[in-house]
Design an enzyme around this catalytic site. Structure first.
Site, mmCIF file in Angstrom:
data_model
loop_
_atom_site.group_PDB
_atom_site.id
_atom_site.type_symbol
_atom_site.label_atom_id
_atom_site.label_comp_id
_atom_site.label_asym_id
_atom_site.label_seq_id
_atom_site.Cartn_x
_atom_site.Cartn_y
_atom_site.Cartn_z
ATOM 1 N N GLU A 118 -1.808 -8.482 3.389
ATOM 2 C CA GLU A 118 -2.029 -8.983 4.760
ATOM 3 C C GLU A 118 -3.497 -8.985 5.143
ATOM 4 O O GLU A 118 -3.877 -9.528 6.176
ATOM 5 C CB GLU A 118 -1.196 -8.160 5.754
ATOM 6 C CG GLU A 118 -1.779 -6.803 6.178
ATOM 7 C CD GLU A 118 -1.544 -5.674 5.157
ATOM 8 O OE1 GLU A 118 -1.211 -5.960 3.981
ATOM 9 O OE2 GLU A 118 -1.715 -4.503 5.551
ATOM 10 N N CYS A 164 0.832 -1.205 0.000
ATOM 11 C CA CYS A 164 0.000 0.000 0.000
ATOM 12 C C CYS A 164 0.868 1.256 0.000
ATOM 13 O O CYS A 164 1.580 1.509 -0.964
ATOM 14 C CB CYS A 164 -0.968 -0.027 1.183
ATOM 15 S SG CYS A 164 -2.319 1.155 1.006
ATOM 16 N N HIS A 224 -3.621 -4.572 0.001
ATOM 17 C CA HIS A 224 -3.086 -5.065 1.268
ATOM 18 C C HIS A 224 -3.058 -6.596 1.269
ATOM 19 O O HIS A 224 -4.064 -7.216 1.603
ATOM 20 C CB HIS A 224 -3.951 -4.590 2.433
ATOM 21 C CG HIS A 224 -3.764 -3.155 2.775
ATOM 22 N ND1 HIS A 224 -2.853 -2.728 3.705
ATOM 23 C CD2 HIS A 224 -4.352 -2.033 2.296
ATOM 24 C CE1 HIS A 224 -2.887 -1.408 3.808
ATOM 25 N NE2 HIS A 224 -3.796 -0.955 2.949
#
Lengths: 212, 262
Positions: free
Chosen positions: A196, A86, A194
């Protein structure tokens, strides 16, 4: 300094940019069964086999943090694989305008410049910003980090600024207009989304990176 | 294509997930972490955790559960309740939350929205709005009004804001997303407030999440087909197993709603 001796041998390091999503990135790596340390120590970062550059917030704040920690040259000179998430991706660009001019004369935020592209407000046409939520990739190039990732796969995006499509684009996303979902040059690769927070496919990207 | 989001909401009180009817009589549903994990695995697009005790009783609330959730789930989640300062927000975000949502503190100190957006980025600042249709207001024609302290029935009170005005104000201040909880519908499972959401949508240029009223799958289809909201939040239909996530998402897909199948 026992703890330093331990961390200096860490294979995987998350750069402590003073941004807020460090722990979610750490947890995502740990869920894959790897250990990773969060550090702003130049030696620890230089000695790592892989480096993750996370980030949320504005480019201005993040670059201020990186400068105040004396990490600009260290990050620019890394030769091992570096993955940005990001804002971490955007920091790899030459410049950004996010966070600029609100209370200073600065119109452009100079970033790390390891990928020669410039981050600008995303042109969403008539669509709403921020671009927030799960969106599909519209194009995916061959890159080891994107092994097993296909067009139409969903990833979680949260941003209002983006890198335009360029020769450094390795994945694209369409939201009003097309932008870089990922950019790469040499040992640097950054994802606008993202990983994650992108469920199984996001984990796959992190795993690809750690194992490449 | 950007998918519409299905967002289970877990109201948290004293570290347990609870659910009440129209904000009252909260019953315990279960422990936070296993529930969060269950929803993430089932295909939820995002989770919201509302610490409903926090804004109301003005005490320091243990937020360690935020970190425990961040460890186990791999989808975004938002934490609401009791965030009154940059420091509160930083703590929650550092523990691994992706967004923070403010409600009553924003009504007390609207500039808080701007300060948070400046430090953490607009995209992680959500403003929650509790809106009640007051039939007697506006010379008997009725009006949507903003309420605060809704986590505690005895302290719930009307504010000076009309909902549509507050919607515009929070956007000016830097809100990155708005969750509109339609209090008349909350917990009674008769469908989302299509009329109100449509009116708000016209004034809302940031992502808008519908909250309050989901009772069955058709309510989700209606809200996405009729109001162009970005996401739909619901609690009891998921907690009580009334709607299965996979069936909900498949139905939405069949109804041509853009949705991420898992």
């Amino acid at each position: 300094m026992t703890t330093d001796q331990v961390t200096q041998t860490a294979d995987f390091v998350i750069v402590d940019t003073g941004c807020a999503n460090l722990s979610s990135v750490k947890f995502a790596v740990e869920r894959l069964g790897y250990s990773i340390v969060i550090s702003d120590d130049i030696k620890v970062i230089k000695n790592a086999k892989k480096v993750i550059l996370p980030g949320v917030g504005t480019a201005r704040h993040a670059m201020e943090n990186i400068k105040s920690r004396g990490l600009v040259a260290t990050l620019q000179q890394l030769t091992q694989p570096v993955l940005g998430f990001c804002l971490g991706m955007q920091l790899m660009a030459r410049s950004s305008v996010e966070g600029a001019n609100s209370n200073s004369d600065e119109q452009i935020i100079e970033c790390l410049g390891v990928i020669p592209t410039d981050v600008r407000p995303h042109d969403a046409k008539s669509l709403r910003l921020p671009h927030m939520g799960w969106n599909t990739l519209s194009q995916v190039e061959n890159h080891p980090v994107f092994n097993g990732i296909n067009v139409e796969d969903y990833f979680y995006f949260v941003h209002s600024f983006a890198a335009p499509v360029s020769e450094y684009t390795v994945a694209r996303c369409q939201y009003g207009s097309e932008f870089s979902a990922a950019i790469a040059k040499d040992n640097f690769i950054g994802c606008q989304f993202h990983p994650e927070r992108s469920s199984d496919l996001g984990s796959k990207i992190i795993k690809n990176f750690l194992e490449m | 294509m950007l998918a519409k989001r299905i967002i289970p909401c877990l109201d948290v009180r004293d570290g347990k997930v609870v659910k009440g009817v129209q904000f009252r009589n909260h019953e315990i549903i279960g422990d936070i972490v296993p529930l969060a994990q269950k929803y993430a695995q089932a295909g939820a697009d995002e989770l919201v955790f509302y610490d409903i005790t926090a804004s109301s009783d003005n005490r320091v609330v243990d937020k360690s559960w935020v970190s425990r959730i961040a460890q186990v789930i791999d989808i975004p989640f938002c934490v609401a309740g009791g965030i009154k300062s940059e420091e509160d927000a930083r703590q929650i975000l550092m523990m691994g939350a992706d967004k923070i949502s403010i409600n009553s503190p924003a009504l007390r100190d609207p500039e808080l929205i701007s300060r948070l957006a400046d430090v953490f980025g607009q995209q992680c600042i959500v403003v929650g709005i509790d809106s009640y249709f007051n039939q007697d207001a506006n010379n008997g024609q009725g009006e949507y009004q903003v309420y605060q302290f809704t986590g505690d029935e005895t302290r719930t009170q009307k504010t000076k804001w009309r909902t549509l005005d507050w919607i515009q104000e929070v956007q000016k201040l830097g809100a990155g997303e708005i969750v509109l909880n339609c209090m008349n519908q909350d917990g009674v499972r008769q469908g989302y407030d299509i009329e109100q959401l449509s009116q708000v949508r016209e004034k809302c240029n940031v992502p808008l999440i519908a909250s309050g009223g989901a009772g069955d799958i058709s309510h989700f289809v209606d809200v996405f087909q009729q109001t162009d909201v970005d996401g739909a939040l619901a609690a009891s239909v998921f907690h009580k197993g009334i709607i299965a996530m996979s069936e909900l998402k498949q139905t939405l897909k069949n109804e041509k709603v853009e949705i991420r199948l898992c």
